[in-house]
Every structure is written in C-alpha cells, then in structure tokens.
Write an enzyme that holds these catalytic residues in place. Structure first.
Site, PDB file in Angstrom:
ATOM      1  N   ARG A   1      35.884  51.457  42.830  1.00  0.00           N
ATOM      2  CA  ARG A   1      35.976  51.655  41.256  1.00  0.00           C
ATOM      3  C   ARG A   1      37.249  52.042  40.833  1.00  0.00           C
ATOM      4  O   ARG A   1      37.945  52.769  41.448  1.00  0.00           O
ATOM      5  CB  ARG A   1      34.772  52.730  40.908  1.00  0.00           C
ATOM      6  CG  ARG A   1      33.088  52.145  40.832  1.00  0.00           C
ATOM      7  CD  ARG A   1      32.907  50.923  40.090  1.00  0.00           C
ATOM      8  NE  ARG A   1      31.579  50.637  40.111  1.00  0.00           N
ATOM      9  CZ  ARG A   1      31.101  49.361  40.747  1.00  0.00           C
ATOM     10  NH1 ARG A   1      32.250  48.764  41.354  1.00  0.00           N
ATOM     11  NH2 ARG A   1      29.913  49.164  40.865  1.00  0.00           N
TER      12      ARG A   1
ATOM     13  N   GLU B   1      38.558  48.092  31.910  1.00  0.00           N
ATOM     14  CA  GLU B   1      38.334  46.723  32.064  1.00  0.00           C
ATOM     15  C   GLU B   1      37.925  46.093  30.898  1.00  0.00           C
ATOM     16  O   GLU B   1      36.780  46.332  30.223  1.00  0.00           O
ATOM     17  CB  GLU B   1      37.338  46.533  33.311  1.00  0.00           C
ATOM     18  CG  GLU B   1      37.845  47.136  34.452  1.00  0.00           C
ATOM     19  CD  GLU B   1      37.094  46.899  35.707  1.00  0.00           C
ATOM     20  OE1 GLU B   1      35.822  46.240  35.692  1.00  0.00           O
ATOM     21  OE2 GLU B   1      37.321  47.113  36.778  1.00  0.00           O
TER      22      GLU B   1
ATOM     23  N   HIS C   1      38.028  41.971  38.810  1.00  0.00           N
ATOM     24  CA  HIS C   1      36.848  42.659  39.174  1.00  0.00           C
ATOM     25  C   HIS C   1      35.939  41.251  39.488  1.00  0.00           C
ATOM     26  O   HIS C   1      34.885  41.277  39.036  1.00  0.00           O
ATOM     27  CB  HIS C   1      36.254  43.156  38.098  1.00  0.00           C
ATOM     28  CG  HIS C   1      35.174  44.246  38.561  1.00  0.00           C
ATOM     29  ND1 HIS C   1      34.925  45.361  37.926  1.00  0.00           N
ATOM     30  CD2 HIS C   1      34.315  44.286  39.703  1.00  0.00           C
ATOM     31  CE1 HIS C   1      33.621  45.925  38.698  1.00  0.00           C
ATOM     32  NE2 HIS C   1      33.585  45.258  39.816  1.00  0.00           N
TER      33      HIS C   1
END
Length: 322
Positions: free
Chosen positions: A239, A268, A287
């Site tokens: 993370r 993000e 991601h």
C-alpha cells in the site's frame, strides 16, 4: 439471514471490471445488476442484498442499504470500510485476499527484474531511438540476481509466492512477518517486524507485500531508507502509505538508494506535482499488479463460496473481516 436464491439480488459496482459479464457467463440463475459510478450506486444500493465493490464504496451508503447483508470486497485491502458501522447495520464483509496473490507476486518479481535489468531505461532509450553503448562503469550496468539478498516484508500469500519465485532466481530470501512462529513460507530466514532495522542493511532488494496497519504505515521512512545500501532497490506492491514518499523521493534524488519500483502510491492517481514522476531511478506502474484477465473470476469464486456458506447456515466466511 441471507435471502433465498430466488429472492437474492447482487450488485456489482466497479468503474471498469467486467464482473457482471463474467457472472452472467456462469449461469447461476441469481439476479444481479451492475453499476459503474458513485451516482448509480447511490441510486440503486437499496435494491442489493449482496454488494461486490471496492473503490466506489463510501460508508455513508449504509443508511440507504436497507436490504444489504453481505459485502464481498473486490480488493484485498479493506481499510475503506467502517467495520463498526457494518456491524451496527448487520452487514457482513469479506475481503478478496488471495484472489490476486499469484498476480501481485509475479508483478513484484517483474519489477525486481525491471530494476536490475534496467528495462525502464531501455524503453526510454527506444523512444528516443538511442542505442546505448557499452559501459565501463560496473555500477551502471545491468545486474544478475543470483546470490543477492531479497528482504520481503509481509510473508502472507503474496509474499510467500514471491519468495518461491525469488528462490528460483537463486536469491537469498529473508522474510518478515507479524508472527514468525507461523513459519518461513518459502523464505530462507524468518524474522519479526521489530528486526527490520537490522535486516535492511543486509538487503540488495526490499519488497513490501504487507497489509496496511498501524505498524506498517510509513514503515519505510527516512530512517529506514538511511539503513539501506546505496546499491539497493525498493519495490512496493503493498500500500502506498507504507512508504514515506517525500523521504523516498529525497533518497532517490541524492542517490541514497539505487532505485524504486512502485505499483502503489499514497494518493492514486499519483499527483502531477509528485517528484516521483520525474526521477529517472523511480519506476511506476498504476496499481495494476493484481489486474489480470483472470481477476474477475477469482473474485467471483470467493463470492460464490461465501454465498454457499451463508445458505448452509455457516457463520464463518472465507476471508472474513466482519
């Protein structure tokens, strides 16, 4: 109690994933619908007994979700859900932990190879039509993995799979996990998180595959980066908030570590103002480590397992959170 099969309605909520299509192909006979936006989810949440969701979830949806009994998270991470509020409303929650374990481990291994083989630089040179000449400076050449040390922080399903892949490349694998008594899970050594300061100087590559907890938030900060070798690489497949990005950017800019590959960032999308975009020794993927062609079906397998458990009257879910 979960409604019977002929009375159950499932809502799939995601901006891009084809969960509805993949579910329809299974021919379960269960009623379902799919939404793509927050507004659509707001409007139709009251129709759902089961919600399959991740990024579109907001805790203020709960008062509108009068029928909701189960949330099957699409993601392994579940920090976006208010667990106490879910319990108050009688809503069960299960994560998708393990659905992308192989994919994320493979991506982390790909990032390790990309850094050591200088693949981002090669792609940049290709775009410039630049054929790089031979290099006399040993520190600037591509490298080999055999005999190097990989430190994996988080030795669960993803970290354990990464350990297996890494050992195939003849890496020495040091694992860090919350409870070392659970075993090495493919690593050559296993240690508790408290040992991290003594392990970081030993590592040629540090890979994060841990969950985000109070203990792991900002785990890799300026002090931790200062313990790493100047030739070492950092890979974050965990993370974004596990890493102090300001400290990382500063370390990369001054050459305190050789490079970093990040599949996750604190915010993000990564903001345009982030210095990480401009650093030549930073490699960023958006991601996408777990986003494979199989992902929808992996999540649906978990969903169907949990539905069957509830219909059988079982109280424990697969990947139960609440």
């Amino acid at each position: 109690m979960l409604p019977a099969r002929d009375a159950l309605t499932i809502c799939f909520a995601h901006v891009a994933y084809r969960l509805g299509d993949r579910f329809a192909a299974r021919g379960t006979g269960l009623a379902s619908f799919e939404v793509r936006t927050r507004d659509e989810l707001d409007a139709r949440i009251g129709e759902a007994d089961v919600l399959v969701v991740s990024g579109l979830w907001r805790n203020d949806l709960l008062p509108k979700a009068g029928r909701l009994k189960l949330i099957q998270s699409i993601s392994a991470g579940v920090d976006q859900y208010d667990r106490a509020a879910l319990q108050t409303h009688g809503v069960r929650l299960a994560s998708a932990q393990g659905a992308n374990a192989r994919a994320v481990a493979e991506h982390a291994m790909a990032l390790i190879l990309a850094l050591t083989r200088r693949l981002p630089e090669a792609r940049d040179n290709q775009a410039k039509k630049s054929w790089r000449g031979m290099i006399g400076d040993l520190t600037q050449r591509e490298d080999e993995l055999g005999g190097k040390t990989l430190l994996i922080v988080g030795l669960g399903r993803i970290g354990g799979r990464l350990a297996q892949l890494a050992r195939a490349f003849d890496l020495h694998v040091i694992g860090v996990r919350r409870d070392p008594a659970q075993g090495p899970n493919g690593a050559d050594e296993i240690h508790a998180l408290a040992a991290l300061p003594t392990l970081l100087p030993r590592a040629d590559i540090v890979a994060l595959t841990c969950p985000l907890t109070q203990e792991t938030e900002n785990l890799i900060d300026a002090a931790a980066l200062g313990l790493m070798q100047a030739s070492a690489f950092l890979v974050n497949a965990a993370r974004g908030r596990c890493v102090d990005e300001s400290a990382l950017a500063a370390a990369l800019a001054r050459g305190a570590i050789a490079g970093a590959a990040l599949d996750v960032t604190r915010d993000e999308p990564l903001p345009d103002t982030s210095p990480l975009w401009r650093l030549p020794n930073a490699f960023i993927t958006p991601h996408t480590a777990g986003e494979t062609r199989r992902y929808e079906d992996n999540v649906l397998d978990l969903l169907m397992d949990n539905l069957e458990r509830l219909w059988r009257g079982e109280t424990t879910l697969s990947n139960q959170v609440v």
